[in-house]
Design a protein around this motif. Sequence first.
Motif, PDB file in Angstrom:
ATOM      1  N   ILE A 176     103.357  45.690  54.404  1.00  0.00           N
ATOM      2  CA  ILE A 176     104.089  46.914  54.090  1.00  0.00           C
ATOM      3  C   ILE A 176     103.665  47.413  52.717  1.00  0.00           C
ATOM      4  O   ILE A 176     103.538  46.638  51.776  1.00  0.00           O
ATOM      5  CB  ILE A 176     105.614  46.656  54.098  1.00  0.00           C
ATOM      6  N   ARG A 177     103.462  48.722  52.635  1.00  0.00           N
ATOM      7  CA  ARG A 177     103.221  49.331  51.327  1.00  0.00           C
ATOM      8  C   ARG A 177     104.526  49.957  50.880  1.00  0.00           C
ATOM      9  O   ARG A 177     105.064  50.859  51.506  1.00  0.00           O
ATOM     10  CB  ARG A 177     102.113  50.378  51.373  1.00  0.00           C
ATOM     11  N   GLY A 192     108.008  57.577  62.613  1.00  0.00           N
ATOM     12  CA  GLY A 192     106.778  58.172  62.122  1.00  0.00           C
ATOM     13  C   GLY A 192     106.189  59.190  63.057  1.00  0.00           C
ATOM     14  O   GLY A 192     106.739  59.489  64.121  1.00  0.00           O
ATOM     15  N   HIS A 231     101.461  58.430  60.176  1.00  0.00           N
ATOM     16  CA  HIS A 231     102.319  58.116  59.040  1.00  0.00           C
ATOM     17  C   HIS A 231     103.517  57.388  59.620  1.00  0.00           C
ATOM     18  O   HIS A 231     104.378  58.007  60.253  1.00  0.00           O
ATOM     19  CB  HIS A 231     102.735  59.400  58.327  1.00  0.00           C
ATOM     20  N   HIS A 246     106.590  54.373  59.124  1.00  0.00           N
ATOM     21  CA  HIS A 246     107.417  53.511  58.282  1.00  0.00           C
ATOM     22  C   HIS A 246     108.102  52.473  59.156  1.00  0.00           C
ATOM     23  O   HIS A 246     108.461  52.744  60.304  1.00  0.00           O
ATOM     24  CB  HIS A 246     108.493  54.317  57.557  1.00  0.00           C
ATOM     25  N   GLY A 279     109.078  50.141  54.332  1.00  0.00           N
ATOM     26  CA  GLY A 279     108.097  50.999  53.688  1.00  0.00           C
ATOM     27  C   GLY A 279     107.042  51.415  54.689  1.00  0.00           C
ATOM     28  O   GLY A 279     107.273  51.386  55.898  1.00  0.00           O
ATOM     29  N   HIS A 280     105.860  51.770  54.184  1.00  0.00           N
ATOM     30  CA  HIS A 280     104.741  52.186  55.041  1.00  0.00           C
ATOM     31  C   HIS A 280     104.218  50.985  55.823  1.00  0.00           C
ATOM     32  O   HIS A 280     103.830  49.975  55.236  1.00  0.00           O
ATOM     33  CB  HIS A 280     103.589  52.738  54.203  1.00  0.00           C
ATOM     34  N   MET A 313     101.530  48.878  57.526  1.00  0.00           N
ATOM     35  CA  MET A 313     100.092  48.736  57.328  1.00  0.00           C
ATOM     36  C   MET A 313      99.523  47.809  58.403  1.00  0.00           C
ATOM     37  O   MET A 313     100.263  47.047  59.040  1.00  0.00           O
ATOM     38  CB  MET A 313      99.807  48.170  55.935  1.00  0.00           C
ATOM     39  N   TYR A 326      99.013  64.526  47.979  1.00  0.00           N
ATOM     40  CA  TYR A 326      98.875  63.741  49.202  1.00  0.00           C
ATOM     41  C   TYR A 326      98.575  64.649  50.388  1.00  0.00           C
ATOM     42  O   TYR A 326      98.946  65.823  50.394  1.00  0.00           O
ATOM     43  CB  TYR A 326     100.165  62.969  49.503  1.00  0.00           C
ATOM     44  N   GLU A 381      99.648  65.843  53.767  1.00  0.00           N
ATOM     45  CA  GLU A 381     100.958  65.894  54.413  1.00  0.00           C
ATOM     46  C   GLU A 381     100.855  66.545  55.788  1.00  0.00           C
ATOM     47  O   GLU A 381      99.900  67.272  56.084  1.00  0.00           O
ATOM     48  CB  GLU A 381     101.957  66.656  53.538  1.00  0.00           C
TER      49      GLU A 381
END
Length: 140
Positions: free
Chosen positions: A51-52, A73, A82, A84, A97-98, A100, A131, A133
């Motif tokens: 997770i980021r 996402g 994207h 989460h 979080g993000h 990965m 970023y 988006e």
Amino acid sequence: MEPRTSPLVAHVLRLRPGEDLLRSLEAYVATHGLEAAVLLTCVGSLDGASIRFANREDATWIPGKHEITSLVGTLSASGGSHVHVGIADGDGVARGGHLMEGSRVYTTAEITLGALPALRFSREPDPTYGYDELVAYPKE
């Protein structure tokens, strides 16, 4: 921003032990040519999570068995993803979080994706923070 609308087509899939959660989602979207998809729900578990966290550049590896408490996402075969994730350990301690690559399914991941066939997702630079988006376009 002008709102975009589309009918929704549900895709239900189950990932099995050892499958990479993010890679599997992205592969499914690519295989089925989904240009605009949203995660509607997911229940399951992970054997370690990558997770980021917010405002960090690198992912954090979280070892151990965790319940997936949330998976949200947007995904697109050509427009990127994207995603989460929220997870909880055996004591109920939650992190998120993000999502990965490297987060592997432990027992199962039961997922429902919503495909939006009238739309195409793109990721474009936003000058606010720099970023890429989400931008939704009508599918031509």
